[in-house]
Write a protein that holds these residues in place. Sequence first.
Motif, mmCIF file in Angstrom:
data_model
loop_
_atom_site.group_PDB
_atom_site.id
_atom_site.type_symbol
_atom_site.label_atom_id
_atom_site.label_comp_id
_atom_site.label_asym_id
_atom_site.label_seq_id
_atom_site.Cartn_x
_atom_site.Cartn_y
_atom_site.Cartn_z
ATOM 1 N N HIS A 118 0.918 -1.281 -0.226
ATOM 2 C CA HIS A 118 0.017 -0.125 0.031
ATOM 3 C C HIS A 118 0.885 1.234 -0.013
ATOM 4 N N PRO A 120 -0.294 5.066 0.421
ATOM 5 C CA PRO A 120 -1.421 6.195 0.324
ATOM 6 C C PRO A 120 -1.216 7.425 -0.488
ATOM 7 N N ASP A 121 0.021 7.828 -0.753
ATOM 8 C CA ASP A 121 0.368 9.019 -1.580
ATOM 9 C C ASP A 121 1.772 8.650 -2.287
ATOM 10 N N HIS A 140 -2.751 9.591 -6.699
ATOM 11 C CA HIS A 140 -2.000 9.380 -5.344
ATOM 12 C C HIS A 140 -2.013 8.040 -4.658
ATOM 13 N N GLY A 141 -3.085 7.375 -4.513
ATOM 14 C CA GLY A 141 -3.157 6.097 -3.796
ATOM 15 C C GLY A 141 -2.683 5.059 -4.658
ATOM 16 N N TYR A 160 -4.603 2.630 -9.048
ATOM 17 C CA TYR A 160 -4.543 3.989 -8.579
ATOM 18 C C TYR A 160 -5.668 4.784 -8.528
ATOM 19 N N THR A 161 -5.663 5.400 -7.346
ATOM 20 C CA THR A 161 -6.656 6.410 -6.955
ATOM 21 C C THR A 161 -6.114 7.680 -6.857
ATOM 22 N N VAL A 164 -5.807 10.760 -1.350
ATOM 23 C CA VAL A 164 -4.757 10.483 -0.583
ATOM 24 C C VAL A 164 -5.153 9.863 0.666
ATOM 25 N N PRO A 166 -5.256 5.318 2.334
ATOM 26 C CA PRO A 166 -4.952 3.957 2.188
ATOM 27 C C PRO A 166 -6.075 3.231 1.646
ATOM 28 N N PHE A 167 -6.139 1.969 1.020
ATOM 29 C CA PHE A 167 -7.233 1.350 0.555
ATOM 30 C C PHE A 167 -7.875 0.519 1.679
#
Length: 267
Positions: A118, A120-121, A140-141, A160-161, A164, A166-167
Motif C-alpha cells: 500500500h 497512500p500517496d 496518489h493512492g 491507482y486512485t 490520498v 490507504p485502501f
Amino acid sequence: DRRNLMGFADQVAIAVYNGQLLHRTDQELARQVDELKQLGDVSLVVSSTLDLDKVLSQVIVQVQAVFSAQDATIWKVLSQEKALIVLQSTIPNADYRGQRLDMDSVTGRAVTSRLVQHEPDVQTAPHARPHPVVVQRGLHGLLSMPLIARDVVLGAINLYTTAVAPFDSAIEGHLQAFAAQAALAIDNAQRYQDLQEAKRQLQAVRERDYYDLIHAVAHRLGNAVGDIPHHLKQIRQRVADSTPMVESVKNIEYRVQTLIGLLEPLN
C-alpha cells in the motif's frame, strides 16, 4: 409501574438493537453476495479466451470497473534483468508504457515479497518514484498486488486512485481473489502463445529441412539425368538406319529434356 416501564423500555431497546444488527447483517450479506457474483463474472470473462492481448485487456477493464480505480496497470517480471515492464494499462501514454521499474520500487517490493503493498500517496512518499505521467494524472493512492500462478510470480496489478488515503482492507481481500484468477488466465494465455510460437518454429524447421532434402535429391537426379542426352545421341547415331528406333529415341530425348527442365528450378 415504573420498574415495569423501565423493563419494557429495555426490551424495546434490545429489540431495536437486534433489528438494526439484523439489518446491517443483511446488508453485509447482500454486499458479500454481490461481490462474489462480480468475482464470478470476472472469472468467466478473463478465462473466456487464450488470446494474451485480449486477456490483458479484459483484466484491465474488469479490475478498473470492480474496484472503481482511477487507473490500473499490469506489470510483468523480467527475472533475468531484475526489472518490471508494462503489459497493459489504462494509462495510454507511450512513455509510461515503455518504462522499466526497478525491483526496489513499490511494485517491485510486491513482487519480491509476494505481499500486497500500500502507498497512500506515491507523490509524497520518500521511497516512491512515481512516473511524471502518474503525477500529471493526479494519482496518489497505490495498491500493488502480486500476480502469482502455479507458485510463480508473473508480475503485479497496480490500482491507482486520486484520493490520498490507504485502501480499505476489504478491497485488498477481493483484489487478492481477483489477482489469483487473473494470474492463472494470463499464465494460461502466455503458455498457449508460447506453444503456438514453438509449433510455428518447428513447422518452419520442418519446411526448411523438406526443401533442403528436395534440393539435394533434385541436384543428384539432375546430375544423373544430365548425362542421358549424350548417351541417347550416341544410340540414335547407331540406329540411324531404323526409322522406328530413331523416333523412339527422339521421344525419350524429349521426355528427358522435359524432366531436366522441371528439375532446374529445384537446383
